[in-house]
Design an enzyme around this catalytic site. Structure first.
Site, PDB file in Angstrom:
ATOM      1  N   HIS A 143       0.824  -1.216   0.000  1.00 38.08           N
ATOM      2  CA  HIS A 143       0.000   0.000   0.000  1.00 38.08           C
ATOM      3  C   HIS A 143       0.851   1.256   0.000  1.00 38.08           C
ATOM      4  O   HIS A 143       2.086   1.208   0.047  1.00 38.08           O
ATOM      5  CB  HIS A 143      -0.968  -0.005   1.186  1.00 38.08           C
ATOM      6  CG  HIS A 143      -0.338  -0.038   2.552  1.00 38.08           C
ATOM      7  ND1 HIS A 143       0.474   0.957   3.048  1.00 38.08           N
ATOM      8  CD2 HIS A 143      -0.427  -0.961   3.549  1.00 38.08           C
ATOM      9  CE1 HIS A 143       0.852   0.683   4.276  1.00 38.08           C
ATOM     10  NE2 HIS A 143       0.327  -0.495   4.607  1.00 38.08           N
ATOM     11  N   CYS A 151       2.441  -5.006   6.710  1.00 41.01           N
ATOM     12  CA  CYS A 151       2.309  -4.773   5.271  1.00 41.01           C
ATOM     13  C   CYS A 151       3.621  -4.237   4.696  1.00 41.01           C
ATOM     14  O   CYS A 151       4.581  -3.984   5.418  1.00 41.01           O
ATOM     15  CB  CYS A 151       1.184  -3.782   5.008  1.00 41.01           C
ATOM     16  SG  CYS A 151      -0.439  -4.331   5.593  1.00 41.01           S
TER      17      CYS A 151
END
Length: 232
Positions: A143, A151
């Protein structure tokens, strides 16, 4: 098929374009980057929406995007990863803040054009291997922004380019975009440097896919059999 669980990390279907989730944000991002990306694809001999393949390397904080050009794949760009969380080694459980390692794939439904981290896509953790080993967790993403709780955060400018190329490939018929996540580049006698590391046996399962791509220039097909990764 028996209990051998297939996890296809290279799969294309030119006969049917995917229906992608969209948003004004994703459309505006594509408008900002498409001209430059299109020109660079053309320079490589690739068309808009050509199949792509991603490789992530934790230790050096790099994300590579390769694009199909003719019969082989060409390196389109390597972006620095702004941040990832945890240490070298796979993700084991929900809440451990560990970024995953292994062989994953992104389908159209995994795109999130409304992410609170600008744009994102879910890498597909847990995959068949993770589930076979009882590993838990979800919503592990690549992201924008520069914060991570498991992440791979790329920053907003980089994710606009990466997301747009992944979305274009899916829209043009690539069924799954493979995302292969390694702890480091498996070159030379890397195993000797990590001879006493707890995750050496796991990393040896990742190495054949790394070497297969280096040797053949095609994203490797990987399946899960007997709780192990096996390269086809």
């Amino acid at each position: 098929m028996s209990r051998a669980l297939w996890f296809l990390c290279w799969m294309m279907s030119p006969l049917m374009a995917a229906e992608l989730p969209s948003s004004a944000r994703a459309v505006q991002a594509e408008q900002r980057v498409r001209a430059e990306l299109g020109a660079r694809l053309s320079d490589l001999g690739a068309s808009w929406g050509a199949p792509v393949y991603l490789r992530i390397f934790k230790e050096s904080r790099e994300l590579e995007l390769w694009v199909q050009a003719g019969e082989g794949y060409q390196l389109f760009q390597t972006w620095p990863i702004c941040t990832w969380s945890g240490t070298l080694g796979p993700k084991l459980r929900q809440g451990d803040w560990q970024a995953p390692e292994g062989f994953y794939a992104v389908a159209a439904r995994q795109l999130n054009p409304n992410s609170r981290f600008h744009l994102s896509f879910n890498v597909g953790y847990p995959n068949a291997y993770d589930r076979a080993h009882g590993r838990t967790g979800d919503f592990l993403m690549v992201h924008g922004n520069c914060v991570s709780v498991g992440c791979y955060a790329m920053g907003d400018d980089a994710i606009e380019q990466i997301y747009t190329l992944v979305a274009a490939a899916l829209a043009q018929g690539q069924a799954l975009v493979p995302v292969h996540i390694f702890p480091f580049r498996m070159e030379g006698d890397w195993a000797a440097a990590y001879a006493k590391h707890e995750w050496l046996p796991f990393w040896r399962e990742l190495e054949p896919a790394y070497r297969d791509f280096v040797a053949g220039g095609q994203p490797p097909r990987v399946r899960v059999q007997g709780k192990r990764y096996v390269v086809e």
